[in-house]
Design a protein around this motif. Structure first.
Motif, PDB file in Angstrom:
ATOM      1  N   GLY A  87      47.342  52.428  38.464  1.00 20.14           N
ATOM      2  CA  GLY A  87      46.826  51.337  39.278  1.00 20.14           C
ATOM      3  C   GLY A  87      47.935  50.466  39.841  1.00 20.14           C
ATOM      4  N   HIS A 115      46.351  42.830  39.265  1.00 17.65           N
ATOM      5  CA  HIS A 115      46.528  43.998  40.138  1.00 17.65           C
ATOM      6  C   HIS A 115      47.756  44.793  39.711  1.00 17.65           C
ATOM      7  CE1 HIS A 115      43.371  42.282  42.552  1.00 17.65           C
ATOM      8  NE2 HIS A 115      44.069  41.203  42.797  1.00 17.65           N
ATOM      9  N   ASN A 179      38.975  41.287  34.553  1.00 14.95           N
ATOM     10  CA  ASN A 179      40.096  40.918  33.689  1.00 14.95           C
ATOM     11  C   ASN A 179      40.050  39.480  33.189  1.00 14.95           C
ATOM     12  OD1 ASN A 179      42.075  43.122  33.190  1.00 14.95           O
ATOM     13  ND2 ASN A 179      41.927  43.330  35.416  1.00 14.95           N
ATOM     14  N   ASP A 207      40.357  45.898  44.640  1.00 17.03           N
ATOM     15  CA  ASP A 207      41.005  46.578  43.517  1.00 17.03           C
ATOM     16  C   ASP A 207      39.888  46.984  42.551  1.00 17.03           C
ATOM     17  OD1 ASP A 207      42.194  47.297  41.160  1.00 17.03           O
ATOM     18  OD2 ASP A 207      43.741  45.747  41.234  1.00 17.03           O
ATOM     19  N   VAL A 209      40.110  49.255  40.199  1.00 17.86           N
ATOM     20  CA  VAL A 209      40.693  50.013  39.084  1.00 17.86           C
ATOM     21  C   VAL A 209      39.737  49.986  37.882  1.00 17.86           C
ATOM     22  CG1 VAL A 209      42.587  49.979  37.398  1.00 17.86           C
ATOM     23  CG2 VAL A 209      43.084  49.825  39.835  1.00 17.86           C
ATOM     24  N   ILE A 210      39.090  48.862  37.637  1.00 16.76           N
ATOM     25  CA  ILE A 210      38.098  48.805  36.551  1.00 16.76           C
ATOM     26  C   ILE A 210      36.700  49.143  37.067  1.00 16.76           C
ATOM     27  CG2 ILE A 210      36.896  47.276  34.920  1.00 16.76           C
ATOM     28  CD1 ILE A 210      39.510  45.846  34.419  1.00 16.76           C
TER      29      ILE A 210
END
Ligand code: PLP
Length: 402
Positions: A87, A115, A179, A207, A209-210
């Motif tokens: 990521g 990030h 996060n 973003d 990523v999660i």
């Protein structure tokens, strides 16, 4: 991690076993990627089948295109995909693409959003020693601060004001702020971000990523029905293997063939792409996402009831299979609310959960996998309640914030 670091010998489904043969229900899931659970048979077989054919070619191969098509089919607005390893790398190339496309240098990010750990991105994640939201690490040059402006999550007026000057290449966000509190986006915020980016020629980067392949089949972009220009993917995409991607509009991604450099020896290697193909296929099995929602809700409601039953003030946030427990705060809608949670009390609770066979992240976040059963969830709620009782019996009192 208190009371001491754990070392594991292996995992199976929703469980991990440590070196002393203690077995835990796992809600860490490798910090998110293990979305199918440990040692998933289809995923393991796909990787094993690829291994005899080599680890990496340094040239094109069929899986690169095949899995890119799977991503394009799932992620709203995606026309092209580039492969990367982590990521942190993928957010850097997303920023470079945005700068290449706009000729602008600066970008906006939001307080508490993560990030990755690159110099450019590790800013405004957690308050520093003096309480300011600036650099995240020693060794990071002060100069990185010239490029970024940190805005409060949800403050559309601030974004609008900043973007008026034609100075900003991109707006980056975690569309659900996983996060820092699992904070869903304020109503209409993502739609308004899309509008203001369109009006000012600014690149909108989600973003994911999660959230990617977790908040829904098409991630948060699908869940909230907003098409960003670029989506950063990692974690769940390959079920635990190191793969990341940027997916998005062709006009941006095609810049990598005309001047924007993106490199990486291991980018798009066949082993991780075999893993990604198997993972995305497994996530398409019937009712995976429905079960994520049900289990997420059940876990969150169970925790909330336990807190109420024992008179412990706290808030549970939950979006899909991601749950956040915050002790001492009545409501958590902002990054500031999240920071106010009583971390010391939670740390003690966490040790009592470990002792009872539940392994979860420090900081209060919980990830569910497709391998967690309803019984696992029920057992976990019981453990949470028992751990809460034990924490109170130790004499711990939650610090309350009004
Ligand atoms: C939202 C988000 N973006 C980027 C990253 C960085 O990804 P990686 O750890 O693969 O470099 C993370 C990692 O946790 C993340 O949560």
């Amino acid at each position: 991690m208190p009371p001491h670091p754990l070392f594991f010998q292996g995992g199976n489904g929703s469980r991990l076993t440590d070196l002393d043969d203690n077995t835990y229900l796992d809600y860490v899931l490798g910090w998110g990627p293990v979305i199918l659970g440990h040692g998933h048979p289809g995923l393991t077989e796909a990787v094993q089948n690829q291994l005899p054919h080599g680890a990496t070619y340094g040239a094109g191969h069929v899986l690169e295109a095949e899995v890119a098509e799977m991503v394009i089919e799932r992620i709203p607005g995606a026309e092209r995909v580039l492969w990367s390893n982590t990521g942190s790398e993928a957010t850097q190339v997303a920023l470079r693409l945005a700068r290449g496309a706009t000729g602008r240098r600066r970008f906006i990010k939001f307080g508490g959003h993560y990030h990755g750990w690159s110099d450019a991105m590790l800013v405004g994640y957690r308050p520093g020693p003096t309480g300011d939201l600036a650099r995240g690490s020693e060794g990071q040059p002060e100069a990185v601060l010239d490029d970024v402006t940190i805005v409060d999550w949800g403050d559309i007026e601030a974004v609008r004001r900043l973007l008026q000057g034609d100075e900003y290449a991109a707006v980056f966000c975690e569309p659900v702020l996983c996060n820092s509190g699992v904070l869903a986006p304020p109503e209409n915020f993502l739609t308004e971000l899309r509008r203001v980016c369109d009006a000012t020629g600014t690149v909108l980067v989600f973003d994911e990523v999660i959230t990617g392949f977790r908040m829904s089949r098409g991630g948060a972009a699908e869940r909230y029905d907003v098409e960003p220009d670029l989506v950063v993917l990692a974690k769940a995409v390959a079920g635990g293997y190191p793969l990341a991607a940027v997916a998005g509009r062709a006009e941006f991604l095609e810049l990598t063939t005309s001047g924007v450099v993106h490199a990486g020896t291991y980018n798009g290697n066949p082993v991780v792409l075999a893993a990604a193909k198997a993972t995305l296929e497994a996530l398409d099995e019937p009712s995976v996402y429905e079960t994520f929602e049900n289990h997420g809700r059940k876990l969150g409601e169970g925790f909330a009831q336990a807190l109420t039953a024992h008179g412990v003030p706290g808030t549970i946030n939950q979006v899909g299979p991601v749950v956040q427990c915050m002790i001492g705060v009545k409501e958590a809608a902002t990054f500031t609310d999240f920071l106010a949670a009583d971390q010391k009390f939670y740390d003690r609770l966490l040790v009592h959960m470990l002792r009872r066979g539940v392994f979860t992240l420090p900081g209060g976040r919980w990830y569910l996998s497709a391998a967690h059963s309803e019984h696992d969830v029920e057992q976990t709620v019981d453990v949470f309640e028992a751990a809460l009782k034990a924490t109170l019996a130790d004499g711990a009192t939650p610090a309350t914030v009004s």
